[in-house]
Design an enzyme around this catalytic site. Structure first.
Site, mmCIF file in Angstrom:
data_model
loop_
_atom_site.group_PDB
_atom_site.id
_atom_site.type_symbol
_atom_site.label_atom_id
_atom_site.label_comp_id
_atom_site.label_asym_id
_atom_site.label_seq_id
_atom_site.Cartn_x
_atom_site.Cartn_y
_atom_site.Cartn_z
ATOM 1 N N PHE A 1 -21.909 149.321 30.877
ATOM 2 C CA PHE A 1 -21.848 149.477 32.330
ATOM 3 C C PHE A 1 -22.963 148.648 32.960
ATOM 4 C CE2 PHE A 1 -22.694 151.491 36.415
ATOM 5 C CZ PHE A 1 -21.417 151.480 36.954
ATOM 6 N N VAL A 2 -22.585 147.726 33.850
ATOM 7 C CA VAL A 2 -23.575 146.832 34.457
ATOM 8 C C VAL A 2 -23.603 146.961 35.976
ATOM 9 C CG1 VAL A 2 -23.580 145.110 32.610
ATOM 10 C CG2 VAL A 2 -21.860 144.955 34.415
ATOM 11 N N ASP B 1 -12.515 144.607 33.578
ATOM 12 C CA ASP B 1 -12.833 145.721 32.668
ATOM 13 C C ASP B 1 -11.551 146.166 31.967
ATOM 14 O OD1 ASP B 1 -13.999 147.875 31.404
ATOM 15 O OD2 ASP B 1 -14.112 149.126 33.180
ATOM 16 N N ASP C 1 -15.425 140.865 40.859
ATOM 17 C CA ASP C 1 -16.700 140.833 40.141
ATOM 18 C C ASP C 1 -16.512 140.890 38.635
ATOM 19 O OD1 ASP C 1 -15.727 143.438 40.216
ATOM 20 O OD2 ASP C 1 -17.473 144.301 41.211
HETATM 21 P P1 5GP Z 1 -10.592 147.208 36.003
HETATM 22 O O1 5GP Z 1 -9.461 147.518 36.923
HETATM 23 O O2 5GP Z 1 -10.583 145.821 35.415
HETATM 24 O O3 5GP Z 1 -10.812 148.276 34.976
HETATM 25 O O4 5GP Z 1 -11.902 147.399 36.814
HETATM 26 C C1 5GP Z 1 -12.316 146.568 37.735
HETATM 27 C C2 5GP Z 1 -13.220 147.279 38.695
HETATM 28 O O5 5GP Z 1 -13.955 148.347 38.100
HETATM 29 C C3 5GP Z 1 -14.227 146.268 39.130
HETATM 30 O O6 5GP Z 1 -13.794 145.628 40.292
HETATM 31 C C4 5GP Z 1 -15.470 147.082 39.330
HETATM 32 O O7 5GP Z 1 -15.517 147.534 40.654
HETATM 33 C C5 5GP Z 1 -15.320 148.268 38.428
HETATM 34 N N1 5GP Z 1 -16.107 148.109 37.180
HETATM 35 C C6 5GP Z 1 -15.643 147.869 35.943
HETATM 36 N N2 5GP Z 1 -16.639 147.774 35.046
HETATM 37 C C7 5GP Z 1 -17.788 147.963 35.742
HETATM 38 C C8 5GP Z 1 -19.174 147.952 35.382
HETATM 39 O O8 5GP Z 1 -19.600 147.755 34.233
HETATM 40 N N3 5GP Z 1 -20.055 148.195 36.379
HETATM 41 C C9 5GP Z 1 -19.660 148.414 37.658
HETATM 42 N N4 5GP Z 1 -20.618 148.626 38.539
HETATM 43 N N5 5GP Z 1 -18.370 148.411 38.047
HETATM 44 C C10 5GP Z 1 -17.442 148.185 37.091
HETATM 45 MG MG MG Z 2 -14.702 146.383 42.313
#
Ligand code: 5GP
Ligand code: MG
Length: 189
Positions: free
Chosen positions: A162-163, A113, A110
């Site tokens: 945060f979305v 981040d 999705d």
């Molecule tokens: P990363 O490993 O890139 O930090 O994070 C990825 C995971 O963190 C995504 O698959 C998602 O589940 C969660 N995540 C990161 N940012 C957001 C956000 O703004 N909202 C939500 N609901 N989940 C997020």
């Molecule tokens: Mg996820």
């Protein structure tokens, strides 16, 4: 844009819609065309790996925008415990598909981040000796770590907020909203 129709009780918790339903649908269609063009000739060897739970809704739409022969596998990853809105680092829950050797693998999540989820999965998948490993996310946050992470397909760049919606949750809710938006401050406790 403020939410107005459908998903009544859920929509009331939304502060701002960042990406609307039609905008998502159009972008998914174009991403499907790009992926299909890039993978011409790989017919039959593509495996889409859906990063669950957040990638569920996006993957369901994306695979229907891909006209070629493909398989779907899942990678269940947990990074946000409950009501946390900061990632505590990705953890693989259960096993990856095991038959990825020689195949073209596309990891679909999705959101990008910190990039740690996709970096971890890319490394794990690579151990199996795939023909290629690519990544595709619907949204990427405009923050240095996310922008520094190689990602072949990005739907939208969004501000570092945060979305929720279109697969993205808060405390496991809001995934079924058809758009991506920010939560009202009162809701985030
Ligand atoms: P990363 O490993 O890139 O930090 O994070 C990825 C995971 O963190 C995504 O698959 C998602 O589940 C969660 N995540 C990161 N940012 C957001 C956000 O703004 N909202 C939500 N609901 N989940 C997020
Ligand atoms: Mg996820």
């Amino acid at each position: 844009m403020t939410p107005s129709r459908g998903h009544g009780p859920l929509s009331r918790d939304i502060d701002r819609i960042l990406i609307g339903e039609r905008q998502i649908a159009e972008r998914v269609r174009v991403l499907g065309e790009q992926i299909a063009a890039d993978l011409t000739g790989s017919d039959g060897s593509l495996v889409i790996v859906a990063v669950l739970t957040g990638g569920l809704v996006f993957v369901a739409d994306l695979v229907r925008a891909l006209p070629m022969r493909l398989r779907i596998g899942i990678a269940a990853v947990s990074s946000y415990p409950g009501r946390a809105t900061k990632s505590r680092g990705p953890e693989l829950v259960g096993a990856l598909p095991r038959d990825l050797a020689g195949r073209h693998v596309l990891l679909v999540d999705d959101i990008l981040d910190t990039g740690r989820t996709l970096a971890m999965l890319r490394a794990e998948v690579s151990k199996q000796g795939p023909a290629s490993v690519g990544t595709c996310v619907l949204v990427r946050k405009q923050k240095p770590e996310a922008l520094a992470m190689p990602c072949e397909y990005v739907g939208f760049d969004i501000p570092d907020e945060f979305v929720v919606g279109y697969g993205l949750d808060y405390d496991d809710e809001y995934r079924n909203l058809p758009f991506i938006g920010t939560l009202r401050a009162e809701v985030r406790r």
